[in-house]
Design a protein around this motif. Structure first.
Motif, PDB file in Angstrom:
ATOM      1  N   PRO A  87       0.826  -1.208   0.000  1.00  0.00           N
ATOM      2  CA  PRO A  87       0.000   0.000   0.000  1.00  0.00           C
ATOM      3  C   PRO A  87       0.858   1.254   0.000  1.00  0.00           C
ATOM      4  CG  PRO A  87      -0.047  -1.073   2.158  1.00  0.00           C
ATOM      5  CD  PRO A  87       0.656  -2.006   1.224  1.00  0.00           C
ATOM      6  N   PRO A  88       0.300   2.381  -0.468  1.00  0.00           N
ATOM      7  CA  PRO A  88       1.084   3.612  -0.580  1.00  0.00           C
ATOM      8  C   PRO A  88       1.703   4.076   0.728  1.00  0.00           C
ATOM      9  CG  PRO A  88      -0.980   3.833  -1.775  1.00  0.00           C
ATOM     10  CD  PRO A  88      -1.053   2.543  -1.020  1.00  0.00           C
ATOM     11  N   ASP A  89       0.989   3.888   1.852  1.00  0.00           N
ATOM     12  CA  ASP A  89       1.558   4.376   3.111  1.00  0.00           C
ATOM     13  C   ASP A  89       2.815   3.603   3.492  1.00  0.00           C
ATOM     14  OD1 ASP A  89      -0.032   2.100   3.600  1.00  0.00           O
ATOM     15  OD2 ASP A  89      -0.283   2.642   5.705  1.00  0.00           O
ATOM     16  N   GLU A  90       2.836   2.290   3.225  1.00  0.00           N
ATOM     17  CA  GLU A  90       4.023   1.501   3.549  1.00  0.00           C
ATOM     18  C   GLU A  90       5.192   1.858   2.636  1.00  0.00           C
ATOM     19  OE1 GLU A  90       3.507  -2.676   4.057  1.00  0.00           O
ATOM     20  OE2 GLU A  90       1.603  -2.447   5.119  1.00  0.00           O
ATOM     21  N   ARG A  91       4.898   2.143   1.379  1.00  0.00           N
ATOM     22  CA  ARG A  91       5.966   2.529   0.457  1.00  0.00           C
ATOM     23  C   ARG A  91       6.494   3.922   0.809  1.00  0.00           C
ATOM     24  NH1 ARG A  91       4.355   2.401  -5.371  1.00  0.00           N
ATOM     25  NH2 ARG A  91       6.598   2.687  -5.638  1.00  0.00           N
ATOM     26  N   LEU A  92       5.594   4.826   1.194  1.00  0.00           N
ATOM     27  CA  LEU A  92       6.045   6.152   1.604  1.00  0.00           C
ATOM     28  C   LEU A  92       6.893   6.063   2.863  1.00  0.00           C
ATOM     29  CD1 LEU A  92       6.042   9.204   1.238  1.00  0.00           C
ATOM     30  CD2 LEU A  92       3.907   9.301   2.543  1.00  0.00           C
ATOM     31  N   TRP A  93       6.479   5.252   3.802  1.00  0.00           N
ATOM     32  CA  TRP A  93       7.265   5.058   5.023  1.00  0.00           C
ATOM     33  C   TRP A  93       8.658   4.528   4.688  1.00  0.00           C
ATOM     34  CZ3 TRP A  93       8.884   5.736   9.672  1.00  0.00           C
ATOM     35  CH2 TRP A  93       9.638   4.750  10.310  1.00  0.00           C
ATOM     36  N   ALA A  94       8.714   3.521   3.810  1.00  0.00           N
ATOM     37  CA  ALA A  94      10.010   2.946   3.447  1.00  0.00           C
ATOM     38  C   ALA A  94      10.892   3.974   2.744  1.00  0.00           C
ATOM     39  CB  ALA A  94       9.809   1.721   2.554  1.00  0.00           C
ATOM     40  N   LEU A 131      17.128  17.420  -8.334  1.00  0.00           N
ATOM     41  CA  LEU A 131      17.016  16.461  -7.234  1.00  0.00           C
ATOM     42  C   LEU A 131      15.656  16.588  -6.553  1.00  0.00           C
ATOM     43  CD1 LEU A 131      18.028  14.478  -5.033  1.00  0.00           C
ATOM     44  CD2 LEU A 131      19.093  16.450  -3.902  1.00  0.00           C
ATOM     45  N   ARG A 132      15.256  17.820  -6.259  1.00  0.00           N
ATOM     46  CA  ARG A 132      13.993  18.029  -5.561  1.00  0.00           C
ATOM     47  C   ARG A 132      12.815  17.604  -6.435  1.00  0.00           C
ATOM     48  NH1 ARG A 132      10.152  21.288  -3.201  1.00  0.00           N
ATOM     49  NH2 ARG A 132      10.324  21.344  -0.931  1.00  0.00           N
ATOM     50  N   ASP A 133      12.889  17.859  -7.724  1.00  0.00           N
ATOM     51  CA  ASP A 133      11.816  17.444  -8.628  1.00  0.00           C
ATOM     52  C   ASP A 133      11.644  15.934  -8.609  1.00  0.00           C
ATOM     53  OD1 ASP A 133      11.275  20.042  -9.361  1.00  0.00           O
ATOM     54  OD2 ASP A 133      12.362  19.956 -11.258  1.00  0.00           O
ATOM     55  N   GLU A 134      12.755  15.209  -8.547  1.00  0.00           N
ATOM     56  CA  GLU A 134      12.686  13.748  -8.499  1.00  0.00           C
ATOM     57  C   GLU A 134      11.996  13.287  -7.216  1.00  0.00           C
ATOM     58  OE1 GLU A 134      13.652  11.310 -10.509  1.00  0.00           O
ATOM     59  OE2 GLU A 134      14.861  12.298 -12.060  1.00  0.00           O
ATOM     60  N   ILE A 135      12.371  13.884  -6.093  1.00  0.00           N
ATOM     61  CA  ILE A 135      11.785  13.492  -4.814  1.00  0.00           C
ATOM     62  C   ILE A 135      10.305  13.856  -4.770  1.00  0.00           C
ATOM     63  CG2 ILE A 135      11.808  13.948  -2.326  1.00  0.00           C
ATOM     64  CD1 ILE A 135      14.857  14.234  -2.544  1.00  0.00           C
ATOM     65  N   VAL A 136       9.968  15.066  -5.231  1.00  0.00           N
ATOM     66  CA  VAL A 136       8.567  15.480  -5.257  1.00  0.00           C
ATOM     67  C   VAL A 136       7.753  14.558  -6.162  1.00  0.00           C
ATOM     68  CG1 VAL A 136       6.989  17.307  -6.023  1.00  0.00           C
ATOM     69  CG2 VAL A 136       8.987  17.885  -4.652  1.00  0.00           C
ATOM     70  N   PHE A 138       8.311  11.408  -6.820  1.00  0.00           N
ATOM     71  CA  PHE A 138       8.138  10.141  -6.115  1.00  0.00           C
ATOM     72  C   PHE A 138       7.013  10.241  -5.082  1.00  0.00           C
ATOM     73  CE2 PHE A 138       9.270   8.193  -1.996  1.00  0.00           C
ATOM     74  CZ  PHE A 138       9.039   6.862  -2.298  1.00  0.00           C
ATOM     75  N   VAL A 139       7.042  11.299  -4.276  1.00  0.00           N
ATOM     76  CA  VAL A 139       6.022  11.481  -3.236  1.00  0.00           C
ATOM     77  C   VAL A 139       4.647  11.698  -3.868  1.00  0.00           C
ATOM     78  CG1 VAL A 139       5.272  12.949  -1.331  1.00  0.00           C
ATOM     79  CG2 VAL A 139       7.692  12.369  -1.570  1.00  0.00           C
ATOM     80  N   ALA A 140       4.591  12.506  -4.928  1.00  0.00           N
ATOM     81  CA  ALA A 140       3.317  12.766  -5.593  1.00  0.00           C
ATOM     82  C   ALA A 140       2.708  11.484  -6.147  1.00  0.00           C
ATOM     83  CB  ALA A 140       3.501  13.794  -6.711  1.00  0.00           C
ATOM     84  N   GLY A 141       3.558  10.606  -6.661  1.00  0.00           N
ATOM     85  CA  GLY A 141       3.058   9.336  -7.173  1.00  0.00           C
ATOM     86  C   GLY A 141       2.384   8.509  -6.092  1.00  0.00           C
ATOM     87  N   LEU A 142       2.975   8.469  -4.919  1.00  0.00           N
ATOM     88  CA  LEU A 142       2.395   7.689  -3.826  1.00  0.00           C
ATOM     89  C   LEU A 142       1.114   8.322  -3.292  1.00  0.00           C
ATOM     90  CD1 LEU A 142       5.597   6.634  -1.856  1.00  0.00           C
ATOM     91  CD2 LEU A 142       4.305   5.322  -3.539  1.00  0.00           C
ATOM     92  N   ILE A 143       1.128   9.658  -3.155  1.00  0.00           N
ATOM     93  CA  ILE A 143      -0.079  10.341  -2.682  1.00  0.00           C
ATOM     94  C   ILE A 143      -1.195  10.193  -3.717  1.00  0.00           C
ATOM     95  CG2 ILE A 143      -1.093  12.560  -2.037  1.00  0.00           C
ATOM     96  CD1 ILE A 143       1.639  13.396  -0.974  1.00  0.00           C
ATOM     97  N   LEU A 162       0.708  18.874  -1.823  1.00  0.00           N
ATOM     98  CA  LEU A 162       1.079  18.060  -0.667  1.00  0.00           C
ATOM     99  C   LEU A 162       2.463  17.448  -0.842  1.00  0.00           C
ATOM    100  CD1 LEU A 162      -2.374  16.326  -0.130  1.00  0.00           C
ATOM    101  CD2 LEU A 162      -1.278  17.914   1.474  1.00  0.00           C
ATOM    102  N   ALA A 163       2.792  17.038  -2.063  1.00  0.00           N
ATOM    103  CA  ALA A 163       4.117  16.470  -2.324  1.00  0.00           C
ATOM    104  C   ALA A 163       5.208  17.512  -2.104  1.00  0.00           C
ATOM    105  CB  ALA A 163       4.177  15.918  -3.748  1.00  0.00           C
ATOM    106  N   GLN A 164       4.965  18.743  -2.558  1.00  0.00           N
ATOM    107  CA  GLN A 164       5.933  19.816  -2.339  1.00  0.00           C
ATOM    108  C   GLN A 164       6.128  20.065  -0.841  1.00  0.00           C
ATOM    109  OE1 GLN A 164       7.798  21.598  -4.389  1.00  0.00           O
ATOM    110  NE2 GLN A 164       6.981  21.087  -6.406  1.00  0.00           N
ATOM    111  N   ALA A 165       5.015  20.115  -0.102  1.00  0.00           N
ATOM    112  CA  ALA A 165       5.091  20.378   1.339  1.00  0.00           C
ATOM    113  C   ALA A 165       5.828  19.264   2.069  1.00  0.00           C
ATOM    114  CB  ALA A 165       3.682  20.549   1.912  1.00  0.00           C
ATOM    115  N   LEU A 166       5.549  18.022   1.701  1.00  0.00           N
ATOM    116  CA  LEU A 166       6.182  16.893   2.379  1.00  0.00           C
ATOM    117  C   LEU A 166       7.675  16.837   2.078  1.00  0.00           C
ATOM    118  CD1 LEU A 166       5.706  14.465   4.199  1.00  0.00           C
ATOM    119  CD2 LEU A 166       5.165  13.115   2.173  1.00  0.00           C
ATOM    120  N   ALA A 167       8.046  17.109   0.830  1.00  0.00           N
ATOM    121  CA  ALA A 167       9.469  17.106   0.471  1.00  0.00           C
ATOM    122  C   ALA A 167      10.213  18.197   1.229  1.00  0.00           C
ATOM    123  CB  ALA A 167       9.629  17.290  -1.037  1.00  0.00           C
ATOM    124  N   GLY A 168       9.627  19.388   1.310  1.00  0.00           N
ATOM    125  CA  GLY A 168      10.263  20.472   2.052  1.00  0.00           C
ATOM    126  C   GLY A 168      10.414  20.149   3.523  1.00  0.00           C
ATOM    127  N   ALA A 169       9.377  19.540   4.098  1.00  0.00           N
ATOM    128  CA  ALA A 169       9.441  19.163   5.513  1.00  0.00           C
ATOM    129  C   ALA A 169      10.525  18.113   5.743  1.00  0.00           C
ATOM    130  CB  ALA A 169       8.088  18.636   5.972  1.00  0.00           C
TER     131      ALA A 169
END
Length: 212
Positions: A87-94, A131-136, A138-143, A162-169
């Motif tokens: 599930p997305p939450d487990e992949r995001l956690w990992a 680099l940040r675009d790649e991370i965002v 990835f996060v956007a895909g899971l969300i 939300l992906a931008q906010a999470l990556a910044g945090a």
């Protein structure tokens, strides 16, 4: 001369890796402007002319450091988040755990990416933006995957924001965790996961906060 003789005994790829390793340590310690090519050469155990011959100018060397460390960080996050069917939450956690673990285990690398390169403007800012675009992404895909499972309550614009906010945090928290004694990568990842996913869970159910 002795350094140059020793350098020829190693394959070029090995010697270049040693030079970039030394450069990452030096840039992390002193910053871009104060870092010395003499010190980098000394840390790598080679002559300064050999550093210039293999890796070019100081700017080119700093760019090489950013690209290599960014690639290693992204590789660690991608490997950590692998797991088709999870599930997305487990992949995001990992993925978050891999991110914070890399930052904790490679503090010089994280210092270069999170602070040293950020303060120098172009062309280094462009490398960090990629680099940040790649991370965002990835996060956007899971969300987005979680949003689709929730019957589309969350819009595409919400997902991107939300992906931008999470990556910044994550970036800020990783720096804080590295500077705060006793904070582990797992604790930092759990803090952000609890903060983010609890709120996302409510959002997926259509429960939005709004100002009065």
């Amino acid at each position: 001369m002795e350094h140059a003789v020793k350098a020829r005994r190693l394959p070029r790829v090995v010697r270049e890796r040693q030079m970039v390793d030394a450069a990452v340590r030096c840039f992390a310690r002193h910053g871009y402007r104060a870092a010395s090519m003499d010190e980098i050469a000394e840390l790598a155990g080679v002559s300064k002319p050999l550093v210039y011959l293999y890796l070019g100018s100081k700017e080119e060397l700093f760019t090489a450091c950013i690209r290599r460390e960014a690639g290693a960080l992204l590789g660690a996050v991608a490997a950590g988040a692998e797991g088709a069917g999870l599930p997305p939450d487990e992949r995001l956690w990992a993925g978050l755990l891999a991110f914070f673990t890399y930052a904790a285990e490679h503090p010089d690398s994280w210092m270069v990416l999170s602070l040293r390169a950020r303060t120098q403007g172009e062309p280094f800012a462009g490398e960090l933006a990629r680099l940040r675009d790649e991370i965002v992404g990835f996060v956007a895909g899971l969300i987005g995957e979680a949003a689709r499972e929730a019957d589309g309550v969350v819009t595409g614009r919400d997902v991107n924001a939300l992906a931008q906010a999470l990556a910044g945090a994550a970036e800020s928290l990783a720096t804080w965790a590295n500077e705060t004694p006793g904070v582990t990568a797992k604790e930092a990842a759990a803090t952000l996961m609890n903060f983010a996913w609890a709120g996302l869970g409510n959002l997926m159910k259509g429960e939005r906060w709004s100002p009065r």
